[in-house]
Design an enzyme around this catalytic site. Sequence first.
Site, short mmCIF file in Angstrom:
data_model
loop_
_atom_site.label_atom_id
_atom_site.label_comp_id
_atom_site.label_asym_id
_atom_site.label_seq_id
_atom_site.Cartn_x
_atom_site.Cartn_y
_atom_site.Cartn_z
N ASP A 33 0.85 -1.19 0.00
CA ASP A 33 0.00 0.00 0.00
C ASP A 33 0.89 1.24 0.00
O ASP A 33 1.90 1.29 0.71
CB ASP A 33 -0.92 0.00 1.23
CG ASP A 33 -2.07 0.99 1.09
OD1 ASP A 33 -3.22 0.53 0.96
OD2 ASP A 33 -1.81 2.20 1.11
N ILE A 34 0.51 2.25 -0.77
CA ILE A 34 1.31 3.47 -0.89
C ILE A 34 1.30 4.27 0.41
O ILE A 34 2.20 5.07 0.68
CB ILE A 34 0.79 4.33 -2.07
CG1 ILE A 34 1.85 5.27 -2.60
CG2 ILE A 34 -0.49 5.08 -1.72
CD1 ILE A 34 1.47 5.94 -3.92
N ASN A 90 -12.94 -3.35 1.92
CA ASN A 90 -13.92 -2.28 2.03
C ASN A 90 -14.83 -2.31 0.80
O ASN A 90 -14.37 -2.63 -0.30
CB ASN A 90 -13.22 -0.92 2.14
CG ASN A 90 -12.42 -0.80 3.42
OD1 ASN A 90 -12.84 -1.28 4.48
ND2 ASN A 90 -11.24 -0.19 3.34
N HIS A 103 -10.10 -5.13 -3.86
CA HIS A 103 -8.80 -5.36 -3.24
C HIS A 103 -8.97 -5.80 -1.80
O HIS A 103 -9.92 -5.40 -1.12
CB HIS A 103 -7.90 -4.12 -3.31
CG HIS A 103 -8.52 -2.88 -2.75
ND1 HIS A 103 -9.43 -2.12 -3.46
CD2 HIS A 103 -8.37 -2.25 -1.56
CE1 HIS A 103 -9.81 -1.08 -2.73
NE2 HIS A 103 -9.18 -1.14 -1.55
N HIS A 105 -6.93 -5.87 1.86
CA HIS A 105 -5.80 -5.35 2.62
C HIS A 105 -5.27 -6.47 3.51
O HIS A 105 -6.05 -7.13 4.22
CB HIS A 105 -6.22 -4.21 3.55
CG HIS A 105 -6.75 -2.99 2.85
ND1 HIS A 105 -6.02 -1.83 2.70
CD2 HIS A 105 -7.96 -2.73 2.28
CE1 HIS A 105 -6.75 -0.92 2.08
NE2 HIS A 105 -7.93 -1.44 1.81
#
Length: 117
Positions: A33-34, A90, A103, A105
Amino acid sequence: MDERADCIFCRIADGKIKSNILYQDEELLAFPDINPLAPTHILIIPRKHIASVAEMPTQDAHLIGDMAKLAKKLAGDNGIAEKGFRLVINNGPEGGQGVNHLHMHLLGGRQLGSKLG
Ligand code: 5GP
Ligand code: ZN
């Protein structure tokens, strides 16, 4: 409108945006993750553009299991399998989804709170 060109995660999957790809095969991709919220924060996505769980065609539901299987492997690779980790998907605006490409996480490497919302 070109859906893949307009989607940041499709662009990563298509190699149009350079990313530190941690894992890839013909169906899935994983990259950090950025904006990491934990020492390990990895995003797992399908290559196929699916906007969300709510918009996922039923025949693609196996992807969620495959993503969880990959999360298990990546948790092991990152040394967090035994201490514990969190998997989050989400969905939609009230679900806190910011990127409209399915996606998962994978979060871990610190004590995470018990509250979800
Ligand atoms: P969401 O809120 O949709 O569940 O999560 C989207 C996640 O994607 C966020 O944690 C955000 O930091 C991450 N993200 C957004 N844009 C990029 C990007 O261009 N590259 C990477 N690696 N992560 C991104
Ligand atoms: Zn996409």
